[in-house]
Design a protein around this motif. Structure first.
Motif, short mmCIF file in Angstrom:
data_model
loop_
_atom_site.label_atom_id
_atom_site.label_comp_id
_atom_site.label_asym_id
_atom_site.label_seq_id
_atom_site.Cartn_x
_atom_site.Cartn_y
_atom_site.Cartn_z
N GLY A 1 15.75 58.26 45.74
CA GLY A 1 16.34 57.13 44.99
C GLY A 1 15.97 55.57 45.07
O GLY A 1 16.37 54.94 44.29
N ALA A 2 14.94 55.51 46.08
CA ALA A 2 14.53 53.97 46.01
C ALA A 2 13.69 53.52 45.09
O ALA A 2 13.02 54.18 44.24
N LEU A 3 14.10 52.45 44.68
CA LEU A 3 13.30 51.71 43.39
C LEU A 3 12.29 50.95 44.10
O LEU A 3 12.21 50.55 45.06
N ARG A 4 11.36 50.78 43.37
CA ARG A 4 9.75 50.45 43.53
C ARG A 4 8.94 49.94 42.71
O ARG A 4 9.03 50.32 41.68
N TRP A 5 8.21 48.88 42.91
CA TRP A 5 7.34 48.07 42.36
C TRP A 5 6.51 47.42 43.45
O TRP A 5 6.99 46.90 44.34
N TRP B 1 10.77 56.94 35.92
CA TRP B 1 10.98 55.30 35.57
C TRP B 1 12.31 55.30 35.05
O TRP B 1 12.91 55.84 34.27
N THR B 2 12.88 54.12 35.39
CA THR B 2 14.22 53.61 34.91
C THR B 2 14.38 52.11 34.64
O THR B 2 13.68 51.48 35.27
N ASP B 3 14.99 52.06 33.73
CA ASP B 3 15.40 50.52 33.24
C ASP B 3 16.07 49.81 34.43
O ASP B 3 17.25 50.31 34.73
N VAL B 4 15.67 48.52 34.60
CA VAL B 4 16.65 47.63 35.42
C VAL B 4 17.13 46.35 34.70
O VAL B 4 16.28 45.97 33.76
N ALA B 5 17.83 45.61 35.23
CA ALA B 5 18.29 44.54 34.61
C ALA B 5 17.24 43.55 34.94
O ALA B 5 16.69 43.54 36.22
N ALA B 6 16.68 42.66 33.70
CA ALA B 6 15.54 41.84 33.99
C ALA B 6 16.10 40.37 34.55
O ALA B 6 15.61 39.41 34.03
N ASP B 7 16.89 40.33 35.74
CA ASP B 7 17.36 39.23 36.35
C ASP B 7 16.93 39.23 37.67
O ASP B 7 17.16 40.32 38.36
N GLY B 8 17.14 38.10 38.27
CA GLY B 8 16.86 38.01 39.80
C GLY B 8 16.84 36.65 40.22
O GLY B 8 17.08 35.77 39.69
N GLU B 9 16.29 36.28 41.41
CA GLU B 9 16.31 35.05 42.00
C GLU B 9 14.67 34.90 42.33
O GLU B 9 14.28 35.58 42.92
N LEU B 10 14.51 33.53 42.08
CA LEU B 10 13.11 33.30 42.71
C LEU B 10 13.01 33.27 44.17
O LEU B 10 13.55 32.45 45.01
N TRP B 11 12.20 33.88 44.58
CA TRP B 11 12.08 34.28 46.02
C TRP B 11 10.99 33.50 46.58
O TRP B 11 11.14 33.06 47.81
N ALA C 1 18.16 44.27 41.19
CA ALA C 1 18.13 45.74 41.47
C ALA C 1 17.43 46.04 42.83
O ALA C 1 17.51 47.16 43.49
N GLY C 2 16.58 44.79 43.48
CA GLY C 2 16.02 45.05 44.85
C GLY C 2 14.76 44.87 44.83
O GLY C 2 14.10 43.97 45.55
N PRO C 3 13.66 45.34 44.08
CA PRO C 3 12.36 45.23 44.16
C PRO C 3 11.94 43.63 43.61
O PRO C 3 12.73 42.92 43.08
N HIS C 4 10.74 43.39 44.22
CA HIS C 4 10.13 42.07 43.93
C HIS C 4 9.12 42.17 42.82
O HIS C 4 8.38 43.06 43.28
N LEU C 5 9.01 41.31 41.90
CA LEU C 5 7.94 41.34 40.84
C LEU C 5 7.33 40.22 40.89
O LEU C 5 8.06 39.07 40.89
#
Length: 150
Positions: free
Chosen positions: A36-40, A56-66, A94-98
């Motif tokens: 179940g791990a999400l990855r990018w 492939w799964t949709d995730v919320a397109a929000d996050g924090e500038l890392w 959702a977890g992954p970094h883009l």
């Protein structure tokens, strides 16, 4: 529509679902069918449990500038008319970094700022992901002032 900058291969079998999702204004990434791990970025095996394949799964397109960098000299001559510009890593909720370009003023960026995705159609077949700082007002693209990483 004329876009004279490098474009991704949207027909690459490994990443095609990601690019198709962007065309449809969705952020979609891989989820391991076993753990179940999400990855990018997309990969043929899960880096957590080494299981092959993924859904492939949709995730919320929000996050924090890392993290981010401001380019004051163009990486390629194709981007010379856009300097200064920022490229940042956004830690999705959702977890992954883009990693992607950041739209908006570069001197308002701050690590930890809330970010949301925007979709930019650059050709009839390619939509690129851009990040913008979330703003409490009706316009998106404001942000917090503060130190930035040049």
């Amino acid at each position: 529509m004329s876009y004279d900058k490098p474009l991704p291969d949207v027909d690459d079998p490994l990443t095609r679902p990601f690019w198709q999702g962007l065309r449809e204004r969705r952020l979609t990434i891989q989820r391991c069918g076993r753990c179940g791990a999400l990855r990018w970025p997309a990969a043929p095996i899960c880096p957590e449990c080494l299981a092959p394949g993924a859904e492939w799964t949709d995730v919320a397109a929000d996050g924090e500038l890392w993290s981010y960098v401001v380019y004051r000299r163009a990486l390629s001559p194709a981007f010379a008319d856009e300097i200064p510009y920022a490229v940042g890593v956004v830690a999705l909720d959702a977890g992954p970094h883009l990693l992607s370009r950041i739209s908006g003023p570069v001197d308002t960026l701050k690590v930890g700022a809330r970010m949301t995705a925007r979709y930019e159609d650059v050709s009839p077949t390619v939509t690129l992901l851009r990040w913008v700082t979330e703003s409490p007002g009706p316009e998106n693209g404001g942000g917090s002032s503060g130190d930035h990483n040049d």
